[in-house]
Design a protein around this motif. Sequence first.
Motif, PDB file in Angstrom:
ATOM      1  N   VAL A   1       6.586   2.643   8.455  1.00 47.44           N
ATOM      2  CA  VAL A   1       5.187   2.409   8.825  1.00 47.44           C
ATOM      3  C   VAL A   1       4.268   2.727   7.647  1.00 47.44           C
ATOM      4  O   VAL A   1       3.324   1.971   7.364  1.00 47.44           O
ATOM      5  CB  VAL A   1       4.804   3.266  10.052  1.00 47.44           C
ATOM      6  N   ILE A   2       4.531   3.815   6.946  1.00 45.51           N
ATOM      7  CA  ILE A   2       3.726   4.197   5.776  1.00 45.51           C
ATOM      8  C   ILE A   2       3.721   3.084   4.734  1.00 45.51           C
ATOM      9  O   ILE A   2       2.661   2.684   4.233  1.00 45.51           O
ATOM     10  CB  ILE A   2       4.268   5.510   5.159  1.00 45.51           C
ATOM     11  N   ALA A   3       4.915   2.557   4.427  1.00 45.37           N
ATOM     12  CA  ALA A   3       5.027   1.508   3.413  1.00 45.37           C
ATOM     13  C   ALA A   3       4.447   0.182   3.915  1.00 45.37           C
ATOM     14  O   ALA A   3       3.724  -0.508   3.182  1.00 45.37           O
ATOM     15  CB  ALA A   3       6.490   1.327   3.018  1.00 45.37           C
ATOM     16  N   GLY A   4       4.762  -0.173   5.146  1.00 49.98           N
ATOM     17  CA  GLY A   4       4.328  -1.469   5.671  1.00 49.98           C
ATOM     18  C   GLY A   4       2.841  -1.549   5.925  1.00 49.98           C
ATOM     19  O   GLY A   4       2.212  -2.577   5.660  1.00 49.98           O
ATOM     20  N   ARG A   5       2.245  -0.466   6.420  1.00 49.56           N
ATOM     21  CA  ARG A   5       0.822  -0.467   6.769  1.00 49.56           C
ATOM     22  C   ARG A   5      -0.052   0.129   5.682  1.00 49.56           C
ATOM     23  O   ARG A   5      -1.263   0.175   5.818  1.00 49.56           O
ATOM     24  CB  ARG A   5       0.605   0.299   8.083  1.00 49.56           C
ATOM     25  N   LYS A   6       0.612   0.639   4.619  1.00 48.36           N
ATOM     26  CA  LYS A   6      -0.124   1.226   3.480  1.00 48.36           C
ATOM     27  C   LYS A   6      -1.075   2.344   3.954  1.00 48.36           C
ATOM     28  O   LYS A   6      -2.264   2.372   3.630  1.00 48.36           O
ATOM     29  CB  LYS A   6      -0.885   0.142   2.715  1.00 48.36           C
ATOM     30  N   LEU A   7      -0.497   3.264   4.705  1.00 45.04           N
ATOM     31  CA  LEU A   7      -1.241   4.398   5.234  1.00 45.04           C
ATOM     32  C   LEU A   7      -0.693   5.696   4.634  1.00 45.04           C
ATOM     33  O   LEU A   7       0.474   5.764   4.202  1.00 45.04           O
ATOM     34  CB  LEU A   7      -1.123   4.453   6.759  1.00 45.04           C
ATOM     35  N   GLN A   8      -1.516   6.718   4.627  1.00 43.16           N
ATOM     36  CA  GLN A   8      -1.076   8.022   4.148  1.00 43.16           C
ATOM     37  C   GLN A   8      -0.078   8.634   5.132  1.00 43.16           C
ATOM     38  O   GLN A   8      -0.167   8.421   6.344  1.00 43.16           O
ATOM     39  CB  GLN A   8      -2.274   8.957   3.983  1.00 43.16           C
ATOM     40  N   ALA A   9       0.847   9.421   4.580  1.00 39.28           N
ATOM     41  CA  ALA A   9       1.886  10.032   5.410  1.00 39.28           C
ATOM     42  C   ALA A   9       1.279  10.907   6.506  1.00 39.28           C
ATOM     43  O   ALA A   9       1.734  10.894   7.661  1.00 39.28           O
ATOM     44  CB  ALA A   9       2.842  10.843   4.546  1.00 39.28           C
TER      45      ALA A   9
END
Length: 585
Positions: A469-477
């Motif tokens: 999810v972090i990589a796919g949505r480009k969100l902070q951990a």
Amino acid sequence: MRNFFKIFFASLLALIVFGVISIIVMLAMIGKALAPEKVVIDPNSVLVLETSQPYGEQKTNNPIGALLQRDASETPGLYDAVRMIEHAAKDDNIKGIYLKTDGNPNGFATSEELRNALLQFRKSGKFVYAYGEGMSQQAYYLASTANKIFLHPQGGVDFQGFSTTIMFLKGTLEKLEIQPQIFYDGRFKSATEPFRETQMTEANRIQTRAYLSDLYGHYLANIGKSRNLDTATLYRYANEGLIQNAHDAVNLKLVDGLRYDDQVMDELRKQLNLEKGDDINFVSLTKYESGADYKSTSGDSKIAVLYAQGSIVSKSGNEDVIIASEDYIKEIRKLREDKSIKAIVFRVNSPGGSALASESIWRELELAKKAKPVVVSMGDYAASGGYYISCMADTIFAQPNTLTGSIGVFAMMANLQNFFKNKLGVTFDGVKTAQYADLGSATRPMTETERQFIQKAIDSIYSTFKSRVIAGRKLQAAVVDSIAQGRVWSGVQAKQLGLVDRIGGLNEAVACAAKMAKVSSYRLREYPEVKEPLEKLMKTFGSDASASYVKKELGANYSIYQQIKRLQEMEGEIQARLPFDLLIK
């Protein structure tokens, strides 16, 4: 003796010839029954949409019904229905739509797609009339799009607000002396609650109230807009129980009039400028599908729509509505390697399932994304494993009332030792060559070390899920960790949190994919390919017949049977799913 053999072999030959001829005749009859009938749409026709019809993601065949001439041989898929409604708006032979609104078994997002198509149809200036003897809340949601809503004089409209009830089995398991050994990550991961609690935890109550309020608010707002009533008034109708009969529905402006069926037919005749007693040219969606050219066939480029509906599993089975990773890996790879396909729209309608199978599908989609645009369109559910296989997309679309998120995992292993010993008088003993050779056996409780092994595996998979999810949505951990925890979100909430990019349906997802692929004209290709009627017939005699028998025998208890069966299927495998049906009434 010679005469005996002559007579014997002559009889045997006659029997074989008769059998071959019988098979040929039977196949000819089946072919005739299953062959698509050439349909011509007459002028001044009315398209009929039955809201009590369940619309799956893809067209379904009912070959037995066709052979018995009892049911429609095919039921259009949701996207087929949407495109046919859109096509009917431009078809001079179709003057309007007649909604038969006696029920609606479809999910919220499915109903949203149909509702939006009906509203778009009305912009053409053609009429939409709705009629029902008794309308459920979901059926009324679709009926509210109509110019005129008619209700049976002795019927009613269910307008009491939304509720959901979960069945808890902890007490039953305790009585049977069955110990569920449960492992999970995420404080909102309510998947295992029915087996470890006797009521909803506070965390689950919070998340359920939040998404149920979102769904209900969206429901009231759309109905209010269509019926020219404010949301506060509609809320009061439900909260004070003001709609108790058909006359209440008329007086409070939920419907436009009380009519019997023959009177509704007269209303339609007026719209069509027909004389009293004249036949009305009703056209079902199934019939219209055979007579209308509603699919995009122009352009050399192709955009693929890959449907993924049902539970996520590793291996193929007898069921049509599953997402088997071994099949979907092949499908996605085929689409990735096909140079004529410029983009992939991945339609996900799934509560999740096997975490391992979800990871395998994610991997193949990640590879496809490097070759061409991948756009996800979410249906009623894209939760847990359903979100796992969606999160890598370039763009994600969801409906406001899609249920998604539930980023968390769990595993369950039953200890049946006391059940067998105390209830059945059965005991177990054995020999093993290593300390943990029988890890996961249902015949004994786990040791603390073994429990740590399983929890460590759960933690690892949960960490991997969040990293996708972090990589796919480009969100902070830290952000993903805070919005994960197994929590279920509505489509509106998911968009605010960055789990979803845009609100919209399949049409919007296809348009987005075409734009990303930089193609202006294209043909749609839909996968997996729908089974041929004859192939479906052979399969239907087995699995469908047994399922129908069980459903008939259990009646209202069939849902309980399904949950117990699902529990058996989940035994021992780490899951990213919603194990119980979120039935919202």
